[in-house]
Scaffold this active site. Sequence first.
Site, PDB file in Angstrom:
ATOM      1  N   CYS A 163      64.869  78.249  52.320  1.00  0.00           N
ATOM      2  CA  CYS A 163      64.283  79.555  51.989  1.00  0.00           C
ATOM      3  C   CYS A 163      64.083  80.473  53.184  1.00  0.00           C
ATOM      4  CB  CYS A 163      62.980  79.355  51.244  1.00  0.00           C
ATOM      5  SG  CYS A 163      63.238  78.502  49.690  1.00  0.00           S
ATOM      6  N   PHE A 194      63.472  77.661  40.736  1.00  0.00           N
ATOM      7  CA  PHE A 194      64.666  78.177  41.418  1.00  0.00           C
ATOM      8  C   PHE A 194      65.638  78.912  40.504  1.00  0.00           C
ATOM      9  CE2 PHE A 194      63.306  74.910  44.495  1.00  0.00           C
ATOM     10  CZ  PHE A 194      63.117  75.771  45.562  1.00  0.00           C
ATOM     11  N   HIS A 244      58.498  85.961  51.283  1.00  0.00           N
ATOM     12  CA  HIS A 244      59.320  85.129  50.391  1.00  0.00           C
ATOM     13  C   HIS A 244      58.425  84.569  49.282  1.00  0.00           C
ATOM     14  CE1 HIS A 244      61.864  82.060  48.779  1.00  0.00           C
ATOM     15  NE2 HIS A 244      61.057  81.103  49.187  1.00  0.00           N
ATOM     16  N   ASN A 261      62.611  82.002  42.397  1.00  0.00           N
ATOM     17  CA  ASN A 261      62.812  81.739  43.823  1.00  0.00           C
ATOM     18  C   ASN A 261      64.303  81.458  44.054  1.00  0.00           C
ATOM     19  OD1 ASN A 261      63.027  80.497  46.339  1.00  0.00           O
ATOM     20  ND2 ASN A 261      61.185  79.238  46.095  1.00  0.00           N
TER      21      ASN A 261
HETATM   22  C1  LIG Z   1      63.290  75.505  49.438  1.00  0.00           C
HETATM   23  C2  LIG Z   1      62.629  76.168  50.570  1.00  0.00           C
HETATM   24  O1  LIG Z   1      63.158  76.077  51.666  1.00  0.00           O
HETATM   25  C3  LIG Z   1      61.369  76.977  50.502  1.00  0.00           C
HETATM   26  C4  LIG Z   1      60.638  77.091  49.180  1.00  0.00           C
HETATM   27  O2  LIG Z   1      60.469  78.172  48.663  1.00  0.00           O
HETATM   28  S1  LIG Z   1      60.088  75.648  48.518  1.00  0.00           S
HETATM   29  C5  LIG Z   1      59.271  76.085  47.059  1.00  0.00           C
HETATM   30  C6  LIG Z   1      57.902  76.551  47.378  1.00  0.00           C
HETATM   31  N1  LIG Z   1      57.153  76.643  46.180  1.00  0.00           N
HETATM   32  C7  LIG Z   1      56.117  75.820  45.884  1.00  0.00           C
HETATM   33  O3  LIG Z   1      55.760  74.930  46.652  1.00  0.00           O
HETATM   34  C8  LIG Z   1      55.394  76.049  44.596  1.00  0.00           C
HETATM   35  C9  LIG Z   1      53.993  76.483  44.872  1.00  0.00           C
HETATM   36  N2  LIG Z   1      53.168  76.204  43.718  1.00  0.00           N
HETATM   37  C10 LIG Z   1      52.921  77.134  42.769  1.00  0.00           C
HETATM   38  O4  LIG Z   1      53.315  78.278  42.824  1.00  0.00           O
HETATM   39  C11 LIG Z   1      52.058  76.640  41.640  1.00  0.00           C
HETATM   40  O5  LIG Z   1      51.348  75.514  42.059  1.00  0.00           O
HETATM   41  C12 LIG Z   1      52.881  76.279  40.357  1.00  0.00           C
HETATM   42  C13 LIG Z   1      53.523  77.537  39.791  1.00  0.00           C
HETATM   43  C14 LIG Z   1      53.956  75.234  40.638  1.00  0.00           C
HETATM   44  C15 LIG Z   1      51.903  75.705  39.317  1.00  0.00           C
HETATM   45  O6  LIG Z   1      50.832  76.599  39.127  1.00  0.00           O
HETATM   46  P1  LIG Z   1      49.308  76.105  39.314  1.00  0.00           P
HETATM   47  O7  LIG Z   1      48.441  77.277  39.072  1.00  0.00           O
HETATM   48  O8  LIG Z   1      49.174  75.397  40.606  1.00  0.00           O
HETATM   49  O9  LIG Z   1      49.158  75.127  38.096  1.00  0.00           O
HETATM   50  P2  LIG Z   1      48.458  73.696  37.973  1.00  0.00           P
HETATM   51  O10 LIG Z   1      47.837  73.655  36.604  1.00  0.00           O
HETATM   52  O11 LIG Z   1      47.573  73.400  39.138  1.00  0.00           O
HETATM   53  O12 LIG Z   1      49.722  72.729  38.002  1.00  0.00           O
HETATM   54  C16 LIG Z   1      50.537  72.540  36.881  1.00  0.00           C
HETATM   55  C17 LIG Z   1      51.162  71.183  37.009  1.00  0.00           C
HETATM   56  O13 LIG Z   1      52.112  71.215  38.118  1.00  0.00           O
HETATM   57  C18 LIG Z   1      51.840  70.161  39.008  1.00  0.00           C
HETATM   58  N3  LIG Z   1      52.239  70.605  40.352  1.00  0.00           N
HETATM   59  C19 LIG Z   1      51.879  71.733  40.985  1.00  0.00           C
HETATM   60  N4  LIG Z   1      52.484  71.783  42.188  1.00  0.00           N
HETATM   61  C20 LIG Z   1      53.231  70.679  42.301  1.00  0.00           C
HETATM   62  C21 LIG Z   1      54.107  70.178  43.301  1.00  0.00           C
HETATM   63  N5  LIG Z   1      54.358  70.830  44.443  1.00  0.00           N
HETATM   64  N6  LIG Z   1      54.728  68.979  43.072  1.00  0.00           N
HETATM   65  C22 LIG Z   1      54.516  68.301  41.924  1.00  0.00           C
HETATM   66  N7  LIG Z   1      53.715  68.757  40.920  1.00  0.00           N
HETATM   67  C23 LIG Z   1      53.081  69.920  41.121  1.00  0.00           C
HETATM   68  C24 LIG Z   1      50.334  69.926  38.886  1.00  0.00           C
HETATM   69  O14 LIG Z   1      49.982  68.627  39.301  1.00  0.00           O
HETATM   70  C25 LIG Z   1      50.144  70.110  37.387  1.00  0.00           C
HETATM   71  O15 LIG Z   1      50.537  68.944  36.697  1.00  0.00           O
HETATM   72  P3  LIG Z   1      49.580  68.324  35.535  1.00  0.00           P
HETATM   73  O16 LIG Z   1      49.408  69.419  34.503  1.00  0.00           O
HETATM   74  O17 LIG Z   1      50.336  67.145  35.036  1.00  0.00           O
HETATM   75  O18 LIG Z   1      48.289  67.977  36.208  1.00  0.00           O
END
Ligand SMILES: CC(=O)CC(=O)SCCNC(=O)CCNC(=O)[C@H](O)C(C)(C)COP(=O)(O)OP(=O)(O)OC[C@H]1O[C@@H](n2cnc3c(N)ncnc32)[C@H](O)[C@@H]1OP(=O)(O)O
Length: 454
Positions: free
Chosen positions: A226, A279, A368, A401
């Site tokens: 990213c 993604f 980002h 994303n």
């Molecule tokens: C690839 C690259 O180089 C760079 C990148 O961009 S990498 C991607 C970066 N993005 C991220 O890390 C995502 C960030 N997280 C978010 O935006 C939010 O947490 C989300 C949209 C994923 C969920 O929204 P939230 O408000 O946190 O919801 P929440 O109710 O807490 O979680 C929903 C479920 O997702 C799970 N979850 C959230 N983040 C997780 C993660 N990183 N891994 C695994 N599970 C996850 C929670 O445990 C929950 O599961 P359960 O219902 O079974 O308990």
Amino acid sequence: MAPAHHQAAAATTVTTQDIRRAQRADGPATVLAIATANPETRRSQDEYADFYFRVTKSEHLPQLKEKLERIYVDKFYINTVELYAMYNFILESHYKLLYLFWDSLQSSNFENFLQIRKPHQGKKSGIENRYTYVNDEVMKAHPEFSDRKLPSLDARVEIASNAVPELAAAAASMAIAEWGRPATDITHLIFSTYSDLKAPSSDRRLASLLGLRHTVCRTILSLHGCYGGCRALQLAKELAENNRGARVLVACSEISLIAFYGPEEGYTDTDTLVAHALFGDGSGAVIVGADPVDAVERPLFEMAFASQTTVPDSEGAITVQHKKGGMEYHIARGLPEMLAGNIKRCLADAFGAIGVAARWKDLFWAVHPGGRRILDLIEEALGLDNGAMAASRQVLREYGNMSGTTVIFVLNELRRRFAADGAEGADWGALMAFGPGITAETILLRVASGLKGN
Ligand SMILES: CC(=O)CC(=O)SCCNC(=O)CCNC(=O)[C@H](O)C(C)(C)COP(=O)(O)OP(=O)(O)OC[C@H]1O[C@@H](n2cnc3c(N)ncnc32)[C@H](O)[C@@H]1OP(=O)(O)O
């Protein structure tokens, strides 16, 4: 013709400093054009889980499907489906009662009422739509893509080696048209992708598709994830400022086909689900050059300074690895907190190096949009107003994303917003992206004359 000893004497009067000075541009690297493109298939977040579990033949794993839905739909919004059914019942049988209900809603909280009518809006992930190269036809032709235990990397790489540069060409040809000069005036090409694993690579193919000159200097960046788009822009800045007259085409193109496979119970399935919830695919192109040509080139953003920071103790937080069944991601659960906890350090590295003490609230932001929670926490950590990340949120909502490409979409969205209001408001801004490492890239931008007074 002068004798040889006279030529040598003349040459010695020119110093390497003179040559270097003459090679350097006068002004800062400037963004001169921006364009983006996506594959044809647009999928709403509402239907994504059905599509994903159907094409990967994973319908026997309903608990994982529910989990995917939980990741991107707020429970409140699921409940509102029932509320909406109730509302329809009232509509049919109790017209008068409904009128009163409607009246009170109008006077109190009409916005909430509208949300009841649109129950599945991907509120949790902040995503409403994504564009994907993978569709039913692709999966029909390659059922092996569903199962990461099956060897499928060869077929993925073969498809990507055409699809990635072709998608990039769609954005790049629009950027060149906006720029207004012939493609043959491009002197350098920087291509960033994690999706293409072949050589000669997408940069070579893109140069052919666009008809760039055969002396164009090409660079391919791979596996930056990213932060690839931001890294490419930073390199473009160096090239433009150190090579007078250089015009650098930055192209990023990602198709998540390389990492598309079905969920698997008990095996890093949350990483797979999170990745499939976030993604999308897209390409972005930016033309960068210094000293814009009057009345021909339109300066959009000046690139004042650029920096890179590696977040300590974060090596395992985002990882990607190509395996026989496709690329595997790991995204640490605490990533949003980790980024928010380090954001001030990254900004201090960028702004401190040039002695600028900025009030974060006074800047415009192009971050980002890795995920909704990342934007929320960064906004909170910096004490920004609610709308500060509006361009990032808009891109997340409409496209998801798209890895390194996303930041170019955000820049384009900001340009649209500035062009619409004559660049009122913040003059200086920060473009930021992060990826494996954790590596965070920051570019200090200034709105340029081509965006003012429109
Ligand atoms: C690839 C690259 O180089 C760079 C990148 O961009 S990498 C991607 C970066 N993005 C991220 O890390 C995502 C960030 N997280 C978010 O935006 C939010 O947490 C989300 C949209 C994923 C969920 O929204 P939230 O408000 O946190 O919801 P929440 O109710 O807490 O979680 C929903 C479920 O997702 C799970 N979850 C959230 N983040 C997780 C993660 N990183 N891994 C695994 N599970 C996850 C929670 O445990 C929950 O599961 P359960 O219902 O079974 O308990």
